[in-house]
Design a protein around this motif. Structure first.
Motif, PDB file in Angstrom:
ATOM      1  N   TRP A   1      -5.501 -21.172   0.389  1.00  0.00           N
ATOM      2  CA  TRP A   1      -4.487 -20.129   0.471  1.00  0.00           C
ATOM      3  C   TRP A   1      -5.157 -18.764   0.490  1.00  0.00           C
ATOM      4  CZ3 TRP A   1       0.728 -21.351   0.685  1.00  0.00           C
ATOM      5  CH2 TRP A   1       1.059 -22.670   0.402  1.00  0.00           C
ATOM      6  N   THR A   2      -4.568 -17.828   1.217  1.00  0.00           N
ATOM      7  CA  THR A   2      -5.049 -16.441   1.219  1.00  0.00           C
ATOM      8  C   THR A   2      -3.855 -15.520   0.974  1.00  0.00           C
ATOM      9  OG1 THR A   2      -4.782 -16.296   3.618  1.00  0.00           O
ATOM     10  CG2 THR A   2      -6.976 -16.871   2.804  1.00  0.00           C
ATOM     11  N   PRO A   3      -4.103 -14.387   0.311  1.00  0.00           N
ATOM     12  CA  PRO A   3      -3.004 -13.445   0.091  1.00  0.00           C
ATOM     13  C   PRO A   3      -2.527 -12.865   1.427  1.00  0.00           C
ATOM     14  CG  PRO A   3      -4.906 -12.887  -1.275  1.00  0.00           C
ATOM     15  CD  PRO A   3      -5.344 -13.944  -0.307  1.00  0.00           C
ATOM     16  N   THR A   4      -1.230 -12.649   1.536  1.00  0.00           N
ATOM     17  CA  THR A   4      -0.693 -11.914   2.680  1.00  0.00           C
ATOM     18  C   THR A   4      -0.842 -10.429   2.368  1.00  0.00           C
ATOM     19  OG1 THR A   4       1.541 -11.749   1.774  1.00  0.00           O
ATOM     20  CG2 THR A   4       1.026 -13.729   3.089  1.00  0.00           C
ATOM     21  N   ALA A   5      -0.305  -9.587   3.231  1.00  0.00           N
ATOM     22  CA  ALA A   5      -0.326  -8.144   2.973  1.00  0.00           C
ATOM     23  C   ALA A   5       0.548  -7.789   1.769  1.00  0.00           C
ATOM     24  CB  ALA A   5       0.138  -7.378   4.211  1.00  0.00           C
ATOM     25  N   LEU A   6       1.412  -8.686   1.340  1.00  0.00           N
ATOM     26  CA  LEU A   6       2.219  -8.484   0.141  1.00  0.00           C
ATOM     27  C   LEU A   6       1.481  -9.151  -1.016  1.00  0.00           C
ATOM     28  CD1 LEU A   6       4.973  -7.301  -0.777  1.00  0.00           C
ATOM     29  CD2 LEU A   6       5.901  -9.591  -0.498  1.00  0.00           C
ATOM     30  N   ALA A   7       0.367  -8.527  -1.423  1.00  0.00           N
ATOM     31  CA  ALA A   7      -0.543  -9.121  -2.396  1.00  0.00           C
ATOM     32  C   ALA A   7      -0.189  -8.752  -3.834  1.00  0.00           C
ATOM     33  CB  ALA A   7      -1.978  -8.708  -2.082  1.00  0.00           C
ATOM     34  N   ALA A   8       0.927  -8.083  -4.048  1.00  0.00           N
ATOM     35  CA  ALA A   8       1.380  -7.734  -5.396  1.00  0.00           C
ATOM     36  C   ALA A   8       2.900  -7.773  -5.405  1.00  0.00           C
ATOM     37  CB  ALA A   8       0.879  -6.344  -5.782  1.00  0.00           C
ATOM     38  N   GLY A   9       3.442  -7.980  -6.562  1.00  0.00           N
ATOM     39  CA  GLY A   9       4.895  -8.024  -6.698  1.00  0.00           C
ATOM     40  C   GLY A   9       5.360  -9.403  -7.089  1.00  0.00           C
ATOM     41  N   ASP A  10       6.451  -9.449  -7.809  1.00  0.00           N
ATOM     42  CA  ASP A  10       7.028 -10.682  -8.321  1.00  0.00           C
ATOM     43  C   ASP A  10       7.963 -11.267  -7.272  1.00  0.00           C
ATOM     44  OD1 ASP A  10       8.021 -12.716  -9.863  1.00  0.00           O
ATOM     45  OD2 ASP A  10       8.945 -11.412 -11.363  1.00  0.00           O
ATOM     46  N   VAL A  11       7.454 -12.198  -6.475  1.00  0.00           N
ATOM     47  CA  VAL A  11       8.228 -12.816  -5.391  1.00  0.00           C
ATOM     48  C   VAL A  11       9.170 -13.854  -5.989  1.00  0.00           C
ATOM     49  CG1 VAL A  11       8.115 -14.234  -3.315  1.00  0.00           C
ATOM     50  CG2 VAL A  11       6.446 -12.398  -3.673  1.00  0.00           C
ATOM     51  N   THR A  12      10.474 -13.704  -5.711  1.00  0.00           N
ATOM     52  CA  THR A  12      11.463 -14.647  -6.232  1.00  0.00           C
ATOM     53  C   THR A  12      11.928 -15.647  -5.184  1.00  0.00           C
ATOM     54  OG1 THR A  12      13.220 -13.043  -5.793  1.00  0.00           O
ATOM     55  CG2 THR A  12      12.272 -13.053  -8.008  1.00  0.00           C
ATOM     56  N   ASP A  13      11.796 -15.305  -3.901  1.00  0.00           N
ATOM     57  CA  ASP A  13      12.215 -16.226  -2.840  1.00  0.00           C
ATOM     58  C   ASP A  13      11.647 -15.731  -1.513  1.00  0.00           C
ATOM     59  OD1 ASP A  13      13.438 -18.436  -1.694  1.00  0.00           O
ATOM     60  OD2 ASP A  13      15.469 -17.643  -1.836  1.00  0.00           O
ATOM     61  N   LEU A  14      11.608 -16.612  -0.540  1.00  0.00           N
ATOM     62  CA  LEU A  14      11.193 -16.223   0.805  1.00  0.00           C
ATOM     63  C   LEU A  14      11.792 -17.166   1.823  1.00  0.00           C
ATOM     64  CD1 LEU A  14       8.603 -18.308   1.594  1.00  0.00           C
ATOM     65  CD2 LEU A  14       7.448 -16.757   0.086  1.00  0.00           C
ATOM     66  N   VAL A  15      11.917 -16.645   3.043  1.00  0.00           N
ATOM     67  CA  VAL A  15      12.477 -17.435   4.136  1.00  0.00           C
ATOM     68  C   VAL A  15      11.764 -17.030   5.420  1.00  0.00           C
ATOM     69  CG1 VAL A  15      14.377 -15.830   4.610  1.00  0.00           C
ATOM     70  CG2 VAL A  15      14.647 -18.232   5.185  1.00  0.00           C
TER      71      VAL A  15
END
Length: 169
Positions: free
Chosen positions: A60-74
């Motif tokens: 796995w590699t970080p995306t450009a959203l490498a910080a922040g509390d991700v609660t969901d994605l689609v």
């Protein structure tokens, strides 16, 4: 969040599983989404941002959203665009049109930045994006790829059959 996702793969029809978390900064995965065109590409949301794999989770590699509390994605691919929407607690909704190489965060019109889930609804040839949130109106929608949000009183609510299932839970 009530469900903890652990990224694992079962090579023998699910009889055994092996962790697939090499490179994940946080092994507590809150959301997981597949690229609609390539099942080897997955996106994982954690308290440390969003991650991407191109090899079925081997690394796995970080995306450009490498910080922040991700609660969901689609995810949603249309043409050559590799579109991802990510709910980030305390920030709003992050949008990428390039598979996570870059993101923009939008929150205009959200009654609360404590966004908790996201889903897409097809409306003819367009997409309506729905989010749930703690506080505020509890739910909002966007008809412009997430750039601006409106409360549910601005639209005739969809029938219960057409509301994305995960938003009802």
């Amino acid at each position: 969040p009530g469900i903890v996702l652990v990224v694992s793969k079962g090579p023998d029809s699910g009889r055994t599983f092996a962790p697939r978390n090499n490179g994940l900064g946080d092994h507590y995965v809150r959301a997981l989404a597949f690229d609609p065109d390539d099942p080897a590409i997955l996106y994982a949301g954690t308290a440390d941002g969003a991650y991407k794999t191109s090899n079925s989770g081997a690394s796995w590699t970080p995306t450009a959203l490498a910080a922040g509390d991700v609660t969901d994605l689609v995810t949603d691919n249309e043409g050559v665009a590799k579109r991802i929407w990510v709910t980030v607690s305390g920030q709003g909704v992050a949008y990428s049109s390039d598979g996570g190489t870059s993101f923009q965060v939008f929150s205009a019109g959200l009654a609360s930045l404590e966004v908790t889930s996201i889903d897409l609804e097809d409306i003819g040839v367009a997409k309506r994006i729905w989010v749930t949130m703690a506080g505020g109106d509890g739910i909002a929608y966007s008809d412009d790829l997430g750039q601006t949000w409106q409360g549910p009183w601005n639209v005739t609510p969809p029938s219960r059959r057409s509301i994305p299932v995960k938003l009802l839970m």
